[in-house]
Design an enzyme around this catalytic site. Sequence first.
Site, PDB file in Angstrom:
ATOM      1  N   HIS A  89       5.895  -4.100   9.154  1.00  0.00           N
ATOM      2  CA  HIS A  89       4.562  -4.590   8.847  1.00  0.00           C
ATOM      3  C   HIS A  89       3.998  -5.332  10.059  1.00  0.00           C
ATOM      4  CE1 HIS A  89       1.273  -6.690   6.749  1.00  0.00           C
ATOM      5  NE2 HIS A  89       1.441  -5.804   5.790  1.00  0.00           N
ATOM      6  N   ASP A 143       3.684  -0.869   0.860  1.00  0.00           N
ATOM      7  CA  ASP A 143       3.011   0.430   0.827  1.00  0.00           C
ATOM      8  C   ASP A 143       4.005   1.550   0.504  1.00  0.00           C
ATOM      9  OD1 ASP A 143       0.409  -0.540   1.640  1.00  0.00           O
ATOM     10  OD2 ASP A 143       1.285  -0.878   3.603  1.00  0.00           O
TER      11      ASP A 143
END
Length: 427
Positions: free
Chosen positions: A306, A363
């Site tokens: 991330h 995600d």
Amino acid sequence: MSKTAILEIDGKKYEFPVIVGTENEVAIDIEKLRGATGAITLDPGYKNSGSCKSEITFLDGEEGILRYRGYSIEDLADKADFLEVAYLLIFGELPNKAQLEKFENDIRKHTLVNEEMKSILEGFPKTAHPMGVLSSLTSALTAFNPKSVNVENEKELYDAICKTMGKFLVIATWTYRRRMGFPLNYYDNTKGYVENFMRLMFEIPTEPYKMDKRIVDALDKLFILHADHEQNCSTSTVRIVGSSHAGLFASISAGVSALWGPLHGGANQAVLEMLEEINNNGGDVAKYVLKAKDKDDPFRLMGFGHRVYKNFDPRATIIKKAADEVLDALGVDDPLLDIAKQLEKVALEDDYFKSRNLYPNVDFYSGIIYRAMGIPVEMFTVLFAIGRLPGWIAQWKEMRINKEPIGRPRQVYTGSPLRPFKEVNER
């Protein structure tokens, strides 16, 4: 004693105040920089620039911390439901039982969408991307609600918030129904907000619709995890559009468009596209793991690591358990989900990925859950938008209540200096 920062330009020194947040974040206040020095800062992507002071969300990427209004994301995902968290973000405190019931009932009062909106929806081809349709429909709501919201009128502001929460959920699901050619559904006031999302999406007139509580709970958690994330691209867009005193629907519509980008809300869609690529090329996970490790290979594993969380994504830790429960509840036999589980195992055990903090992120897991639920990949970002809605509203409200100035970034001009105009026959 207050701290100051000293900037020296051409031998002249200037002092600027240093601000420290409640979590010891340090910022140099350069609001008067240009007036005092004639200079501006240059910060592409605003990676080092704070655009506002905010009381809503605290994020520490290095330590893997996410909190809404001081409450840890772990506690909220475990103990609260989505509307409780929405109320917390928007109004600043967790609601008591009476406040929560009133909030939910007041949202229900605004879930009917003007029938003329159907004509606008029908103007889109079925092949239109749901996010483009959602952005347009959200903006179109301004036509049926033309009066600007007076943010200093508490009742008017509260009604606008409930109206946005109610209508956005309905039109978001309509984008799916239009794409599938299904009749449009209406909100059922006897059911909860997340339950209504499920039936608005999937209930058909020819048979009763049954919901699995484990699926509803997982979706509720996902909405909570997506509800706000500090000053990201779409949230900053909502604030800057709202800073011109554009209305709530117009500002949210702009946020939807910003979220649509593949570098922002489209990340979980990219995960499924990656899984499809691996599957279409024989499903050899080991081969693609080696490609991901090869710095000269353009292939990248989507849904791992991330840009903000440098250690781990606290949301992923929470939603991993929910993803396991959903897959168990549905018993789905899907080669893409098998590939996903293999990739997850590699990322959690392989030293290459562990040393680089390339862990599965939110995600990755949200894409798995949506796929297992049978939600088309084009709808993934729409679900992200539903979850992010209370955060957008809270940020818009805070910006307007604080009377923040209109957003107007500066630039450093690098084009041609003054030059004479030549007539067309002389060029």
